[in-house]
Motif scaffolding. Structure first.
Motif, mmCIF file in Angstrom:
data_model
loop_
_atom_site.group_PDB
_atom_site.id
_atom_site.type_symbol
_atom_site.label_atom_id
_atom_site.label_comp_id
_atom_site.label_asym_id
_atom_site.label_seq_id
_atom_site.Cartn_x
_atom_site.Cartn_y
_atom_site.Cartn_z
ATOM 1 N N TRP A 186 -4.153 0.136 26.761
ATOM 2 C CA TRP A 186 -3.869 -1.264 26.457
ATOM 3 C C TRP A 186 -5.097 -2.039 25.998
ATOM 4 N N ARG A 187 -6.296 -1.431 26.119
ATOM 5 C CA ARG A 187 -7.502 -2.145 25.692
ATOM 6 C C ARG A 187 -8.236 -1.411 24.588
ATOM 7 N N LEU A 188 -7.565 -0.511 23.905
ATOM 8 C CA LEU A 188 -8.217 0.249 22.838
ATOM 9 C C LEU A 188 -8.245 -0.513 21.513
ATOM 10 N N GLY A 189 -7.514 -1.614 21.428
ATOM 11 C CA GLY A 189 -7.593 -2.468 20.241
ATOM 12 C C GLY A 189 -6.712 -2.060 19.077
ATOM 13 N N PHE A 190 -5.749 -1.145 19.298
ATOM 14 C CA PHE A 190 -4.866 -0.733 18.202
ATOM 15 C C PHE A 190 -4.151 -1.926 17.583
ATOM 16 N N GLU A 191 -3.743 -2.853 18.439
ATOM 17 C CA GLU A 191 -2.947 -3.985 17.959
ATOM 18 C C GLU A 191 -3.779 -4.966 17.143
ATOM 19 N N GLU A 192 -5.104 -4.805 17.168
ATOM 20 C CA GLU A 192 -5.975 -5.711 16.425
ATOM 21 C C GLU A 192 -6.371 -5.173 15.049
ATOM 22 N N VAL A 193 -5.960 -3.936 14.739
ATOM 23 C CA VAL A 193 -6.314 -3.347 13.439
ATOM 24 C C VAL A 193 -5.665 -4.150 12.311
ATOM 25 N N GLU A 194 -6.441 -4.505 11.306
ATOM 26 C CA GLU A 194 -5.928 -5.299 10.176
ATOM 27 C C GLU A 194 -5.612 -4.387 8.997
ATOM 28 N N TYR A 195 -4.328 -4.235 8.714
ATOM 29 C CA TYR A 195 -3.902 -3.537 7.505
ATOM 30 C C TYR A 195 -3.752 -4.566 6.389
ATOM 31 N N PRO A 196 -3.684 -4.125 5.126
ATOM 32 C CA PRO A 196 -3.512 -5.093 4.029
ATOM 33 C C PRO A 196 -2.270 -5.965 4.208
ATOM 34 N N TRP A 197 -1.241 -5.431 4.903
ATOM 35 C CA TRP A 197 0.003 -6.174 5.085
ATOM 36 C C TRP A 197 0.072 -6.867 6.451
ATOM 37 N N GLY A 198 -1.036 -6.812 7.216
ATOM 38 C CA GLY A 198 -1.070 -7.510 8.502
ATOM 39 C C GLY A 198 -1.321 -6.568 9.670
ATOM 40 N N LYS A 199 -1.202 -7.096 10.874
ATOM 41 C CA LYS A 199 -1.431 -6.314 12.082
ATOM 42 C C LYS A 199 -0.190 -5.504 12.440
ATOM 43 N N PRO A 200 -0.355 -4.392 13.150
ATOM 44 C CA PRO A 200 0.801 -3.584 13.544
ATOM 45 C C PRO A 200 1.695 -4.339 14.522
ATOM 46 N N LYS A 201 2.993 -4.070 14.437
ATOM 47 C CA LYS A 201 3.935 -4.667 15.373
ATOM 48 C C LYS A 201 3.801 -4.046 16.756
ATOM 49 N N TYR A 202 3.599 -2.724 16.778
ATOM 50 C CA TYR A 202 3.476 -2.023 18.054
ATOM 51 C C TYR A 202 2.800 -0.681 17.829
ATOM 52 N N CYS A 203 2.085 -0.193 18.813
ATOM 53 C CA CYS A 203 1.421 1.098 18.724
ATOM 54 C C CYS A 203 1.740 1.925 19.958
ATOM 55 N N CYS A 204 2.119 3.177 19.749
ATOM 56 C CA CYS A 204 2.358 4.105 20.846
ATOM 57 C C CYS A 204 2.265 5.524 20.296
#
Length: 240
Positions: free
Chosen positions: A176-194
């Motif tokens: 939960w603290r690895l920062g996946f949800e903060e990665v910026e793709y050209p189309w925005g941040k991910p909705k969810y990571c698992c």
């Protein structure tokens, strides 16, 4: 991060098993893929649930318990007691620890290599079932505190002398603290990571909940009968 010369193993390491002495069954490595049919669940602990666990963890003391410690102790109890009943069986929980701040001197924040080792706690199934929740949380806390610079060096040196794998009933890894949800793709941040589904029944992963809600998601894979009991215990211990 290299082993010392000569290597010096200064602690016993019951959390590791040597490849040449691997028993079968429940004592085998948690990294072994299961041949059993597994059910998969995403269980949620709300922020209120976590606060409630922290209150239960106080027991007769006023010691402050962290969210990770109470969540890990709760999962440990449910996982151990969902297996076939044996009150005398020793249950060991492993939890991944970032050793960057544990080493002396600490590793710089820019260090991008693998700097994770497995801390552990152990208790009999009878202790897990009938003992105070506060004591289980304390065991998890003690396991984390055990991971000093010298202990980490001892693990590394042991790996230099003989190969091995983590050994325990379950490994809890928090993502939960690895920062996946903060990665910026050209189309925005991910909705969810698992992760994709894995056939490992002894690894439980912690993730942020969907949509940025408070609380935590817990990804569990277990045989159907054990999953049914795990879910029952998971909710029962929250209410008790």
């Amino acid at each position: 991060m290299a082993a010392r010369s000569p290597p010096r193993v200064t602690f016993p390491h019951p959390e590791l098993i040597e490849l040449d002495h691997r028993p079968t069954g429940i004592e085998s490595s948690i990294l072994d893929a299961s041949n059993e049919e597994l059910d998969y669940r995403v269980l949620k602990l709300t922020s209120e649930d976590i606060l409630s666990l922290k209150e239960k963890a106080k027991g007769s003391t006023n010691a402050r318990a962290t969210g990770f410690n109470v969540i890990t102790a709760h999962i440990w109890r449910c996982k151990a007691l969902s297996a076939p009943h044996d009150p005398n069986r020793l249950s060991t929980i492993l939890f991944a620890m970032d050793i960057r701040p544990k080493l002396n001197p600490p590793l710089p924040k820019s260090f991008a290599g693998n700097a994770v080792l497995s801390a552990f706690a152990a208790a009999t199934c009878e202790e897990l079932e009938k003992g105070e929740f506060s004591r289980l949380v304390e065991k998890v806390k003690e396991g984390a505190e055990r991971m000093s610079d010298e202990y980490a060096r001892s693990v590394i040196d042991r790996g230099e002398l003989r190969d091995g794998f983590p050994r325990g009933d379950v490994l809890v890894s928090t993502w939960w603290r690895l920062g996946f949800e903060e990665v910026e793709y050209p189309w925005g941040k991910p909705k969810y990571c698992c992760p994709v589904v894995h056939h490992l029944k002894d690894i439980i992963l912690l993730f942020p909940p969907f949509g940025g809600d408070d609380g935590i998601n817990i990804i569990v894979a277990l045989p159907p009968k054990e999953m049914q009991k795990f879910e029952t215990l998971f909710h029962m211990f929250l209410k008790v």
